[in-house]
Design a protein around this motif. Structure first.
Motif, PDB file in Angstrom:
ATOM      1  N   ALA A   1      -3.221   8.760   2.921  1.00 42.29           N
ATOM      2  CA  ALA A   1      -1.756   8.269   2.868  1.00 42.29           C
ATOM      3  C   ALA A   1      -1.157   9.182   1.641  1.00 42.29           C
ATOM      4  N   MET A   2      -2.014   9.540   0.521  1.00 43.94           N
ATOM      5  CA  MET A   2      -1.399  10.278  -0.508  1.00 43.94           C
ATOM      6  C   MET A   2      -1.210  12.069   0.190  1.00 43.94           C
TER       7      MET A   2
ATOM      8  N   SER B   1     -10.642   5.204   6.194  1.00 41.06           N
ATOM      9  CA  SER B   1      -8.994   5.227   6.328  1.00 41.06           C
ATOM     10  C   SER B   1      -8.790   4.572   7.748  1.00 41.06           C
TER      11      SER B   1
ATOM     12  N   LYS C   1      -3.650   0.550 -10.786  1.00 41.79           N
ATOM     13  CA  LYS C   1      -3.490  -0.546  -9.690  1.00 41.79           C
ATOM     14  C   LYS C   1      -3.124  -1.827  -9.891  1.00 41.79           C
TER      15      LYS C   1
ATOM     16  N   LYS D   1       6.137  12.574  -1.702  1.00 42.27           N
ATOM     17  CA  LYS D   1       5.406  11.850  -3.137  1.00 42.27           C
ATOM     18  C   LYS D   1       6.298  11.464  -4.384  1.00 42.27           C
TER      19      LYS D   1
ATOM     20  N   LEU E   1       0.914  -1.265   0.057  1.00 39.15           N
ATOM     21  CA  LEU E   1      -0.078   0.084   0.089  1.00 39.15           C
ATOM     22  C   LEU E   1       0.913   1.367  -0.061  1.00 39.15           C
TER      23      LEU E   1
ATOM     24  N   GLU F   1       3.651   6.175  -5.122  1.00 39.37           N
ATOM     25  CA  GLU F   1       3.709   6.285  -6.571  1.00 39.37           C
ATOM     26  C   GLU F   1       5.115   6.271  -7.164  1.00 39.37           C
TER      27      GLU F   1
ATOM     28  N   CYS G   1       1.187   4.465  -2.844  1.00 40.93           N
ATOM     29  CA  CYS G   1       0.754   5.636  -2.440  1.00 40.93           C
ATOM     30  C   CYS G   1       1.851   6.750  -2.643  1.00 40.93           C
TER      31      CYS G   1
ATOM     32  N   THR H   1      -8.087   4.784   2.691  1.00 42.00           N
ATOM     33  CA  THR H   1      -6.778   4.786   3.492  1.00 42.00           C
ATOM     34  C   THR H   1      -5.536   5.368   2.357  1.00 42.00           C
ATOM     35  N   CYS H   2      -5.691   4.769   1.092  1.00 45.99           N
ATOM     36  CA  CYS H   2      -4.718   5.409   0.094  1.00 45.99           C
ATOM     37  C   CYS H   2      -4.927   7.091  -0.085  1.00 45.99           C
TER      38      CYS H   2
ATOM     39  N   GLN I   1      -9.376   2.497  -0.546  1.00 46.18           N
ATOM     40  CA  GLN I   1      -9.113   3.721  -1.382  1.00 46.18           C
ATOM     41  C   GLN I   1      -9.196   4.828  -0.591  1.00 46.18           C
TER      42      GLN I   1
END
Length: 708
Positions: free
Chosen positions: A575-576, A617, A444, A585, A412, A418, A416, A571-572, A569
């Motif tokens: 995090a982002m 989240s 994904k 990032k 995960l 990327e 996040c 939680t992501c 989604q």
């Protein structure tokens, strides 16, 4: 039915469509149309028989796509070719065209042969088995079309007579496929495991005897005798090592005949469970997993191939008859006079005959290298001495694989951050606006990794399941073990009060919380001691953590119903936002620092009290758990290995819970995708008694009169 409709549509519109092309192209099209489709149909059969069995042990999406395309195209193309042949039969005039039609009509039974499909893939998915009746109707229709083509070409030519044995071979092949599809359908598969009807003791006779004794003045009482089957494994199979793995192969087949009932949602007897448990507790983890792998290999063959029929006496007779028919036709066609036919058509006929023989030989090779043949050889020592060296010489590493022995991974935090995966390197030269759309749509799917299921992980899973099974004191304990998803381990370690909040009613929430916490602990240990070597419990925990998240994200249908996708989604998203604010990032080199920044966030107050229930989240719930786990070392003087042993055991229990809750149909579906560790764990659990699919019975009662 859609194949027939599309074929009819193409045939009806074909002549109108070709009007837009020049005369030369139309002539070439009319000349080569049927030739091209027949040859392409043969090529698709070669693809299916070559690649069909590989999906048992391959996780490749490309292989899955190629087989899916070939499977659908093969039936469609053969049906289309028969439609074109039936059309041309009414339009031929003149002697040369009549002879041309005769040899083309001779190709019709070859198309029936192709519609029968190869032995290595009869069904692309379980749904194909449920539609066996449609295949049966198609069989009747296509045989009717082929007979019509044959009758329209009758004229006393040798090829007319040669078509008859080819018809026999084609009908056998198509009939085999329909029978196998019907046998593997859910209703028929379930019914095949029902015991013979048992009316029980003759009640009327017993009561007449009872009344007769009373009339005679006897005092009659009803007693009973309990016939209790012996508990404990007693093998009836030969244990002598005819070849490596022979004993395990025989044991696997014995258990397969019993435990295949799990795939039909039938109930096992407690005596089957006890006998199985007695066997597995005396074996090493390697032998245990090998037996499970062989059993699931047999299950794959039952659902997706012709193995069950081909390895039966009737199947052997059918295979011999079809092979002899093809050989006879080839020999006769080779010696007869063929000058009256065009050279192109003669060459294509030779190709079709050679292709049919080659496919039959390939089928025999696949048959010889299968576990079903090795099972037969293990019970026939004389045949084993003659054939086993031959099998070893023609078998390859591919044929020995039982499943992929791999597990997909998903992280995960990496997703996040990327951290662009290697799979995206081909997008570097693509314009940014196109790249953005492609990347967003398939993002994904690009963050999955693949790892081998190492022996150490198998050993840990087996030992923990065996320990749980041996601790069960009553029969109800076995069923209760299925409901644990981490709490059993925490209770045994006296940590349920401290960590019990993280093991809630919803398994998807627990997976997300423990996945992030495991990841943070893993990298936190790295930052504290960069020279430390990860021990096996740590590695196993990370493997299971990322595997369970993969199931949650990519295979939610294998987990209990919940809102796992929404939690993921949300939680992501949180995090982002956090990584964007902290400027982490997309920074590959800052992945450890980003995790350290997460651990620095204060979690003294529960996140739910701050955020409410609007967002699902669990990011900072996981951070709180990670800190609590790290305190086991700093405040309670646990060593690092003890901490990771606790984490790894929690993961095994969550894996076990998910395996038992996964629908049986999904376990069966995954067999065609290379197999899943989840399925192997579920089957192993059942063999150790950790299942809800058994009945509790004391034995079979038999009435007995006591006359005084």
């Amino acid at each position: 039915m859609s194949i027939t409709i599309v074929s009819s549509f193409i045939f009806a519109k074909k002549r109108k469509l070709v009007q837009i092309f020049p005369d030369s192209l139309r002539i070439a099209w009319n000349l080569w149309e049927i030739r091209a489709t027949v040859l392409l149909s043969l090529i698709l059969q070669a693809v299916l028989i070559s690649l069909g069995n590989r999906r048992k042990h391959s996780t490749s999406n490309w292989l899955r796509f190629v087989l899916w395309l070939a499977y659908l195209s093969a039936d469609w193309l053969a049906t289309l070719s028969l439609s074109v042949l039936s059309s041309s039969s009414t339009q031929e005039d003149g002697n040369s065209k009549e002879l041309d039609h005769i040899i083309k009509a001779f190709w019709a039974p070859f198309l029936l042969l192709h519609l029968g499909g190869p032995d290595t893939i009869t069904a692309s998915s379980l749904e194909d088995n449920e539609l066996w009746w449609r295949h049966f109707l198609v069989l009747l229709a296509q045989v009717g079309v082929a007979i019509y083509i044959f009758c329209s070409s009758l004229g006393g030519h040798v090829l007319n007579f040669l078509a008859i044995p080819m018809f026999v071979a084609g009908i056998i092949k198509f009939g085999e496929r329909t029978w196998v599809l019907r046998s593997a359908s859910s209703d028929n598969f379930r019914e095949s495991m029902f015991p013979p009807p048992d009316p029980g003791p003759n009640y009327a006779r017993y009561m007449n005897e009872f009344r007769s004794k009373q009339v005679q003045g006897y005092k009659v009482e009803l007693g009973s005798v309990i016939e209790t089957p012996k508990v404990g494994y007693h093998s009836n199979t030969s244990q002598e090592g005819i070849f490596d793995g022979a004993a395990n192969l025989q044991e696997a087949h014995v258990f397969f005949s019993i435990f295949k009932a799990l795939f039909a949602d039938l109930i096992l007897s407690i005596h089957d469970i006890e006998n199985s448990k007695s066997f597995f507790k005396s074996r090493s983890y390697g032998e245990a997993f090998e037996v499970i792998e062989i059993e699931l290999g047999f299950m794959y063959d039952v659902f997706y191939t012709k193995a069950v029929l081909v390895h039966s006496k009737m199947g052997t007779i059918f295979r011999f008859v079809s092979f002899v028919c093809i050989i006879i036709v080839f020999v006769i066609f080779f010696v007869i006079e063929k000058q009256a036919y065009s050279e192109e058509n003669i060459i294509i006929t030779y190709i079709l005959l050679a292709g049919a023989i080659t496919l039959e030989i390939q089928a025999v090779v696949s048959l010889l290298c299968s576990d079903w043949t090795r099972l037969w050889l293990s019970k026939n020592k004389k045949a084993a001495k003659l054939l086993h060296p031959v099998i070893l010489s023609i078998s390859s590493a591919e044929t020995k694989k039982k499943w992929s022995n791999s597990m997909k991974q998903y992280n995960l935090i990496r997703f996040c951050l990327e951290d662009e995966p290697v799979q995206c390197s081909f997008l570097h030269n693509v314009p940014m606006y196109i790249k953005g759309k492609i990347y967003k749509k398939f993002k994904k799917h690009l963050y999955m990794d693949l790892e081998k299921v190492c022996p150490e992980l198998k050993e840990m899973i087996f030992q923990q399941l065996l320990e749980k099974s041996e601790r069960a004191k009553t029969l109800e304990d076995y069923k209760r073990l299925c409901a644990h998803k981490g709490d059993w381990v925490l209770k045994n370690k006296n940590r349920i009060n401290e960590f019990g909040w993280s093991i809630g009613e919803e398994i998807d929430k627990s997976i997300l919380i423990w996945h992030i916490a495991t990841d943070l602990c893993y990298y936190s240990d790295d930052m504290e001691d960069q020279n430390s070597v990860k021990h096996q419990n740590c590695i196993n925990s990370k493997l299971l953590s990322e595997y369970m998240l993969y199931l949650l994200v990519m295979c939610p249908f294998m987990l209990p119903n919940g809102i796992g996708q929404i939690r993921f989604q949300d939680t992501c998203a949180e995090a982002m936002v956090f990584f964007k604010e902290t400027k982490f990032k997309g920074a590959k080199e800052a992945s450890k620092e980003a995790r350290e920044e997460l651990l620095d966030v204060s979690t003294d107050i529960l996140p739910a009290k701050i955020k409410g229930d609007r967002s699902k989240s669990v990011l900072f719930d996981a951070c709180r758990l990670a800190k609590d786990l790290q305190r086991l070392e700093t405040e309670e003087e646990w060593d690092n290995q003890k901490k990771w042993k606790l984490i790894s055991h929690v993961w095994v229990e969550m894996l076990s819970y998910a395996a038992n809750q996964c629908p049986r149909s999904q376990h069966a579906q995954q067999l065609r995708h290379g197999g899943e560790l989840l399925t192997h764990v579920w089957f192993l659990m059942a063999h150790l008694g950790i299942t809800e699919q058994f009945q509790i019975s004391k034995g079979q009662a038999r009435a007995k009169w006591i006359v005084q």
